[in-house]
Design a protein around this motif. Sequence first.
Motif, PDB file in Angstrom:
ATOM      1  N   ASP A  86      35.673  30.631  63.279  1.00 26.27           N
ATOM      2  CA  ASP A  86      35.504  29.264  62.803  1.00 26.27           C
ATOM      3  C   ASP A  86      36.857  28.571  62.845  1.00 26.27           C
ATOM      4  O   ASP A  86      37.807  29.017  62.191  1.00 26.27           O
ATOM      5  N   VAL A  87      36.930  27.485  63.608  1.00 21.92           N
ATOM      6  CA  VAL A  87      38.179  26.763  63.811  1.00 21.92           C
ATOM      7  C   VAL A  87      37.988  25.315  63.379  1.00 21.92           C
ATOM      8  O   VAL A  87      37.029  24.665  63.796  1.00 21.92           O
ATOM      9  N   ALA A  88      38.892  24.822  62.533  1.00 18.69           N
ATOM     10  CA  ALA A  88      38.885  23.424  62.119  1.00 18.69           C
ATOM     11  C   ALA A  88      39.787  22.653  63.075  1.00 18.69           C
ATOM     12  O   ALA A  88      40.969  22.958  63.205  1.00 18.69           O
ATOM     13  N   VAL A  89      39.212  21.673  63.760  1.00 17.81           N
ATOM     14  CA  VAL A  89      39.933  20.872  64.738  1.00 17.81           C
ATOM     15  C   VAL A  89      40.005  19.446  64.217  1.00 17.81           C
ATOM     16  O   VAL A  89      39.032  18.921  63.678  1.00 17.81           O
ATOM     17  N   GLY A  90      41.161  18.824  64.370  1.00 19.55           N
ATOM     18  CA  GLY A  90      41.298  17.465  63.892  1.00 19.55           C
ATOM     19  C   GLY A  90      42.499  16.766  64.470  1.00 19.55           C
ATOM     20  O   GLY A  90      43.192  17.292  65.350  1.00 19.55           O
ATOM     21  N   LYS A  91      42.726  15.557  63.964  1.00 22.36           N
ATOM     22  CA  LYS A  91      43.886  14.762  64.359  1.00 22.36           C
ATOM     23  C   LYS A  91      44.611  14.308  63.103  1.00 22.36           C
ATOM     24  O   LYS A  91      43.988  13.949  62.108  1.00 22.36           O
ATOM     25  N   THR A  92      45.944  14.346  63.189  1.00 24.18           N
ATOM     26  CA  THR A  92      46.740  13.838  62.079  1.00 24.18           C
ATOM     27  C   THR A  92      46.616  12.318  62.054  1.00 24.18           C
ATOM     28  O   THR A  92      46.037  11.711  62.961  1.00 24.18           O
ATOM     29  N   GLU A  93      47.185  11.706  61.040  1.00 24.69           N
ATOM     30  CA  GLU A  93      47.103  10.261  60.910  1.00 24.69           C
ATOM     31  C   GLU A  93      47.776   9.526  62.069  1.00 24.69           C
ATOM     32  O   GLU A  93      47.408   8.407  62.395  1.00 24.69           O
ATOM     33  N   ASP A  94      48.771  10.195  62.701  1.00 25.51           N
ATOM     34  CA  ASP A  94      49.426   9.554  63.846  1.00 25.51           C
ATOM     35  C   ASP A  94      48.835  10.005  65.182  1.00 25.51           C
ATOM     36  O   ASP A  94      49.401   9.747  66.237  1.00 25.51           O
ATOM     37  N   GLY A  95      47.659  10.685  65.164  1.00 27.53           N
ATOM     38  CA  GLY A  95      46.921  11.001  66.380  1.00 27.53           C
ATOM     39  C   GLY A  95      47.226  12.321  67.049  1.00 27.53           C
ATOM     40  O   GLY A  95      46.704  12.595  68.122  1.00 27.53           O
ATOM     41  N   LYS A  96      48.056  13.176  66.451  1.00 26.02           N
ATOM     42  CA  LYS A  96      48.347  14.487  67.046  1.00 26.02           C
ATOM     43  C   LYS A  96      47.182  15.444  66.773  1.00 26.02           C
ATOM     44  O   LYS A  96      46.700  15.542  65.655  1.00 26.02           O
ATOM     45  N   VAL A  97      46.754  16.164  67.824  1.00 28.85           N
ATOM     46  CA  VAL A  97      45.634  17.100  67.723  1.00 28.85           C
ATOM     47  C   VAL A  97      46.126  18.428  67.146  1.00 28.85           C
ATOM     48  O   VAL A  97      47.187  18.918  67.510  1.00 28.85           O
ATOM     49  N   PHE A  98      45.322  19.028  66.244  1.00 24.55           N
ATOM     50  CA  PHE A  98      45.651  20.342  65.689  1.00 24.55           C
ATOM     51  C   PHE A  98      44.394  21.186  65.585  1.00 24.55           C
ATOM     52  O   PHE A  98      43.276  20.673  65.589  1.00 24.55           O
ATOM     53  N   ALA A  99      44.585  22.496  65.511  1.00 24.16           N
ATOM     54  CA  ALA A  99      43.483  23.445  65.309  1.00 24.16           C
ATOM     55  C   ALA A  99      43.970  24.548  64.387  1.00 24.16           C
ATOM     56  O   ALA A  99      44.987  25.177  64.654  1.00 24.16           O
ATOM     57  N   VAL A 100      43.256  24.751  63.285  1.00 23.26           N
ATOM     58  CA  VAL A 100      43.621  25.775  62.300  1.00 23.26           C
ATOM     59  C   VAL A 100      42.375  26.570  61.925  1.00 23.26           C
ATOM     60  O   VAL A 100      41.250  26.143  62.172  1.00 23.26           O
ATOM     61  N   GLY A 101      42.579  27.736  61.324  1.00 26.79           N
ATOM     62  CA  GLY A 101      41.460  28.523  60.818  1.00 26.79           C
ATOM     63  C   GLY A 101      40.706  27.729  59.775  1.00 26.79           C
ATOM     64  O   GLY A 101      41.303  27.070  58.924  1.00 26.79           O
ATOM     65  N   ASP A 102      39.385  27.762  59.822  1.00 27.82           N
ATOM     66  CA  ASP A 102      38.568  26.916  58.948  1.00 27.82           C
ATOM     67  C   ASP A 102      38.532  27.381  57.500  1.00 27.82           C
ATOM     68  O   ASP A 102      38.301  26.588  56.609  1.00 27.82           O
ATOM     69  N   LYS A 103      38.761  28.634  57.233  1.00 29.19           N
ATOM     70  CA  LYS A 103      38.673  29.142  55.861  1.00 29.19           C
ATOM     71  C   LYS A 103      40.027  29.049  55.182  1.00 29.19           C
ATOM     72  O   LYS A 103      40.971  29.733  55.541  1.00 29.19           O
ATOM     73  N   ALA A 104      40.110  28.193  54.168  1.00 28.04           N
ATOM     74  CA  ALA A 104      41.385  27.941  53.500  1.00 28.04           C
ATOM     75  C   ALA A 104      41.570  28.836  52.281  1.00 28.04           C
ATOM     76  O   ALA A 104      40.648  29.000  51.485  1.00 28.04           O
ATOM     77  N   PRO A 105      42.764  29.416  52.141  1.00 28.32           N
ATOM     78  CA  PRO A 105      43.055  30.189  50.937  1.00 28.32           C
ATOM     79  C   PRO A 105      43.137  29.251  49.726  1.00 28.32           C
ATOM     80  O   PRO A 105      43.394  28.077  49.911  1.00 28.32           O
ATOM     81  N   PRO A 106      42.947  29.701  48.513  1.00 20.33           N
ATOM     82  CA  PRO A 106      42.789  31.093  48.124  1.00 20.33           C
ATOM     83  C   PRO A 106      41.351  31.590  48.128  1.00 20.33           C
ATOM     84  O   PRO A 106      41.112  32.779  48.046  1.00 20.33           O
ATOM     85  N   THR A 107      40.342  30.706  48.233  1.00 19.53           N
ATOM     86  CA  THR A 107      38.959  31.166  48.082  1.00 19.53           C
ATOM     87  C   THR A 107      38.145  31.142  49.358  1.00 19.53           C
ATOM     88  O   THR A 107      36.986  31.545  49.348  1.00 19.53           O
ATOM     89  N   GLY A 108      38.685  30.684  50.463  1.00 15.14           N
ATOM     90  CA  GLY A 108      37.964  30.686  51.725  1.00 15.14           C
ATOM     91  C   GLY A 108      37.022  29.518  51.916  1.00 15.14           C
ATOM     92  O   GLY A 108      36.104  29.578  52.722  1.00 15.14           O
ATOM     93  N   ILE A 109      37.247  28.425  51.208  1.00 16.77           N
ATOM     94  CA  ILE A 109      36.399  27.242  51.359  1.00 16.77           C
ATOM     95  C   ILE A 109      36.632  26.626  52.743  1.00 16.77           C
ATOM     96  O   ILE A 109      37.729  26.678  53.285  1.00 16.77           O
ATOM     97  N   SER A 110      35.588  26.053  53.318  1.00 16.04           N
ATOM     98  CA  SER A 110      35.685  25.433  54.639  1.00 16.04           C
ATOM     99  C   SER A 110      36.442  24.113  54.559  1.00 16.04           C
ATOM    100  O   SER A 110      36.157  23.276  53.698  1.00 16.04           O
ATOM    101  N   LEU A 111      37.388  23.923  55.463  1.00 20.23           N
ATOM    102  CA  LEU A 111      38.150  22.668  55.489  1.00 20.23           C
ATOM    103  C   LEU A 111      37.283  21.488  55.900  1.00 20.23           C
ATOM    104  O   LEU A 111      37.582  20.344  55.558  1.00 20.23           O
ATOM    105  N   SER A 112      36.185  21.758  56.616  1.00 21.88           N
ATOM    106  CA  SER A 112      35.316  20.661  57.039  1.00 21.88           C
ATOM    107  C   SER A 112      34.440  20.149  55.896  1.00 21.88           C
ATOM    108  O   SER A 112      33.822  19.099  56.014  1.00 21.88           O
ATOM    109  N   GLN A 113      34.394  20.865  54.796  1.00 25.12           N
ATOM    110  CA  GLN A 113      33.591  20.472  53.639  1.00 25.12           C
ATOM    111  C   GLN A 113      34.480  19.870  52.561  1.00 25.12           C
ATOM    112  O   GLN A 113      34.703  20.463  51.516  1.00 25.12           O
ATOM    113  N   GLY A 114      35.036  18.708  52.836  1.00 28.66           N
ATOM    114  CA  GLY A 114      35.852  18.020  51.847  1.00 28.66           C
ATOM    115  C   GLY A 114      37.335  18.066  52.114  1.00 28.66           C
ATOM    116  O   GLY A 114      38.110  17.382  51.451  1.00 28.66           O
TER     117      GLY A 114
END
Length: 133
Positions: free
Chosen positions: A14-42
Amino acid sequence: EPGEIRTVTLAGLDVAVGKTEDGKVFAVGDKAPPTGISLSQGGYVEGNNVVEPQYGSKFDAFTGDVTEWCTFPPLLGAAIGAFMGGPTMIAVFNCRGGGNIQVEVDTNARKAYEADYWKGLLDAQGKNDGTYY
């Protein structure tokens, strides 16, 4: 859209893909520490940081480094973050593109992770040489 995060599954990851406010593309692991919540959900983007919605932890979108750890709720967030093991980076993937975003993932990551898993009496995969116990 700048500031938006979407989750895709690539080679079982699961990969979270997005753009920063200045338009740079990034891709990070979707499960965020400490509890593994999805970055796409809020989760949201703040400058060059990805913000985890549950405890307010901020991660650099390009290095995965923790810039702020468990800031919410006050006092309780810091205690939970410490209990869960302290500041933990998120995985970062190489990516490029504007309209069609390409993300580089290791298709053997899962196989490498599971290579030494359950080697012994309870191993359902059998021995390394292809025989069974």
